[in-house]
Design an enzyme around this catalytic site. Structure first.
Site, mmCIF file in Angstrom:
data_model
loop_
_atom_site.group_PDB
_atom_site.id
_atom_site.type_symbol
_atom_site.label_atom_id
_atom_site.label_comp_id
_atom_site.label_asym_id
_atom_site.label_seq_id
_atom_site.Cartn_x
_atom_site.Cartn_y
_atom_site.Cartn_z
ATOM 1 N N PHE B 64 8.857 88.405 28.430
ATOM 2 C CA PHE B 64 9.235 89.316 27.649
ATOM 3 C C PHE B 64 10.253 89.696 27.634
ATOM 4 C CE2 PHE B 64 4.749 90.582 25.977
ATOM 5 C CZ PHE B 64 4.998 90.067 25.056
ATOM 6 N N GLU B 65 11.807 90.514 27.453
ATOM 7 C CA GLU B 65 12.753 90.369 27.383
ATOM 8 C C GLU B 65 13.193 91.471 28.398
ATOM 9 O OE1 GLU B 65 15.139 91.209 23.913
ATOM 10 O OE2 GLU B 65 14.933 92.980 23.749
ATOM 11 N N GLY B 66 11.821 92.868 27.618
ATOM 12 C CA GLY B 66 11.363 93.401 29.149
ATOM 13 C C GLY B 66 11.347 93.363 29.960
ATOM 14 N N GLY B 67 10.704 92.017 30.881
ATOM 15 C CA GLY B 67 11.233 91.604 32.503
ATOM 16 C C GLY B 67 9.525 91.687 32.298
#
Lengths: 329, 267
Positions: B64-67
């Site tokens: 996920f791009e949130g990390g």
């Protein structure tokens, strides 16, 4: 917002009081570190660890003309536009959240050209803060190339959206490849909410850190809001968890539920019913709705506890029950 | 509508009922391979990635791009964004947003997976402006991680097949496909990645290896070449021997409905 020269950046750092001293203050005092016209970087991402208590205090102090930057922008961006705090937000994505559709408030202000939403890629935002944190004027990267996102911020296609901070392409002197250079962001002030820190500003972050560590290092002043101020002894028991060092921090404010109605990792999830209420209030007439929301939740409350009580105890308990279960089976 | 289509194609077989979104998720899941690393957004991409893990690709890794690396998504608790704590519970690793995007740039991600408001003949995606960007009719939320993911990974796009979405030229290129076609993507400095497949409720689309223009790879049961062309705003070639996709199986649908019992993303 012309980029700072390296010597100016160093000079500003040299002039700061970086001593190990008690920095605990109030929201009202902390916002004095923000001047009209400053570039304000906002920690967190979307509806997570948004420093809402400090934004609330900035609105109440009637700050204006801030240039605001953030990784991804949610309802706090609407609040910036609607309150007049900012008419220029630099970010990669701007809406309340996917489940609520496109922000009506953002649309109302940007489509009528009363406010700017300067769009960069997500990685560009991260590398711009990182360049600022590293004390270099730019970072090279490999996306945005060929897209209209680049055309707009470099002025190559359509209206230039960044007066000073244009991105540029270069031919790599080592490989001959085309690379994109994105300019450093060195915010005047960063506002970041953390789970815990000591009175000096040694901050421990749980869970997702987003771009906050780079933002703290890049900024010229840092205001931390924190769920709890803990002892320096407690910080020293787990120094590996300290993600933001005291030497970058100028003020510490203890604000329980300081991200409400957004979430704070491990403590509370977003206040979904309140987020629904906000979406409803701004659906039909975005500007009047946002003004009514600001009146009821920003201007009328006598203090932060009053703000929380207006959101409601049931909401708060529900968000806390959902949020605190993250480590439970 | 989809049910009718399924009936038409499989008059004698037991007929599963499914929604257009469920069809998108199933068809997308089948394109993912075991062992791949996939950047997924919330909604259909995430559902498809989990479905692939639970069927043919147990070694698939989701980012996920949130990390978040290797999230464990609980049935009935789908995250509303990729940046919230719900995404992190029992994940393998959490890093900053910048780090996870740098892993993408470094080449650790095989497939990117997203939707968009508009797509054009060369797979360019728009999620920024409807109308003239200088004077837009609608200001959309923008790229988020979309531009970075489309620049650096092979892309699967899942979206509804409508003429107003499949346009000759997108109003604004938020996330690059093959730009002006042919080799223009590499010439502008994007040597890796590119559009792989576009999955719609009418069929599966690919890109010609030379011109990089969109072509039909497969049609869903009951969809004719004329029907898919009628819903597309540019000329969309359909090969004479175009195959028909297999309808979603009861098992695939059961997994999706367990993951999203309230049908937040599959209604």
């Amino acid at each position: 917002m012309a980029p700072l020269s390296y010597s100016d950046l160093r000079q500003r750092t040299r002039e700061r009081d970086r001593s190990l001293r008690n920095k605990v203050t109030t929201l009202e005092d902390a916002v004095r570190l923000v001047q009209n016209g400053d570039h304000l970087a906002v920690g967190g991402c979307t509806a997570s660890r948004t420093p809402f208590a400090l934004i609330w205090a900035l609105v109440r102090a009637q700050k204006q003309d801030l240039t605001v930057s953030r990784s991804i922008t949610s309802t706090e961006g609407d609040i910036f536009y609607a309150s007049g705090l900012s008419r220029h937000i630099i970010t990669s994505w701007f809406s309340q959240g996917i489940v609520w559709g496109v922000s009506k408030v953002m649309r109302a202000y940007t489509e009528s050209k009363r406010a700017r939403f300067e769009e960069w890629s997500h990685m560009a935002m991260g590398l711009r803060y990182r360049a600022g944190a590293m004390g270099v004027p730019f970072m090279p990267m490999r996306s945005m190339l060929g897209s209209d996102v680049l055309g707009r911020v470099s002025g190559d296609t359509g209206p230039a959206d960044a007066a000073f901070a244009a991105a540029k392409t270069m031919e790599c002197p080592f490989t001959g490849e085309t690379l994109l250079l994105v300019p450093a962001l060195n915010p005047d002030v960063a506002i970041i909410h953390v789970q815990r820190c000591d009175a000096y500003g040694n901050a421990q972050l749980d869970g997702l850190t987003f771009m906050d560590i780079d933002i703290a290092m890049a900024a010229n002043r840092v205001i931390l809001t924190t769920e709890r101020v803990v002892s320096n002894e407690q910080i020293r028991r787990h120094p590996d968890q300290t993600k933001i060092g005291f030497f970058t921090v100028d003020a510490v404010v203890e604000v329980p539920f300081g991200c409400a109605p957004h979430e704070c990792y491990g403590l509370y999830e977003p206040f979904y019913s309140h987020m629904d209420l906000y979406a409803q209030m701004t659906a039909r007439d975005p500007e009047a709705g946002a003004a009514a929301y600001l009146e009821r939740f920003y201007h009328e409350p006598k203090d932060w506890a009053d703000y929380l009580s207006r959101i409601g105890m049931a909401e708060l308990l529900d968000a806390q029950r959902r949020g605190s279960g993250i480590y439970d089976d | 509508m989809t049910t009718e289509r399924a009936r038409a194609g499989h008059a004698l077989a037991p007929v599963p009922c499914y929604t257009g979104s469920e069809l998108l998720a199933v068809m997308s899941a089948r394109l993912l391979k075991d062992g791949q690393t996939v950047f997924a957004g919330v909604g259909i991409p995430l559902l498809a990635a989990i479905l692939a893990q639970k069927t043919h690709a147990p070694g698939l890794t989701i980012l996920f791009e949130g990390g978040v690396i290797g999230p464990f998504v609980e049935a009935g608790k789908l995250p509303p964004s990729t940046n919230e704590q719900r995404c992190t519970r029992r994940a393998n690793m959490l890093v900053s947003i910048t780090e996870v995007l740098l892993m993408l740039q470094r080449g650790y991600v095989d497939v990117g997976f997203m939707g968009g408001a508009q797509i054009d003949r060369f797979g360019n995606l728009n999620s920024s402006f409807i109308g003239d960007p200088a004077d837009p009719k609608i200001r959309l939320p923008g790229t988020g991680g979309g531009n970075d993911i489309a620049s650096l990974a092979d892309m699967i796009v899942a979206m509804k097949h409508e003429k107003r979405r499949f346009v000759e030229k997108v109003d604004f290129i938020t996330s690059p496909g093959f730009l002006d076609g042919s080799k223009t993507r590499a010439e502008r400095g994007l040597p890796a990645g590119g559009m792989f497949r576009v999955v719609t409720d009418l069929g599966i689309l690919g890109f010609d290896p030379d011109s990089r223009a969109m072509t039909v790879v497969a049609l869903h049961p009951g969809v004719s070449a004329a029907a898919i062309q009628a819903n597309t705003g540019f000329e969309l070639p359909v090969p004479a021997d175009v195959p028909t996709t297999e309808v979603p199986t009861p098992q695939e649908l059961a997994i999706l409905r367990e993951l999203d019992p309230a049908q937040l993303y599959t209604a």
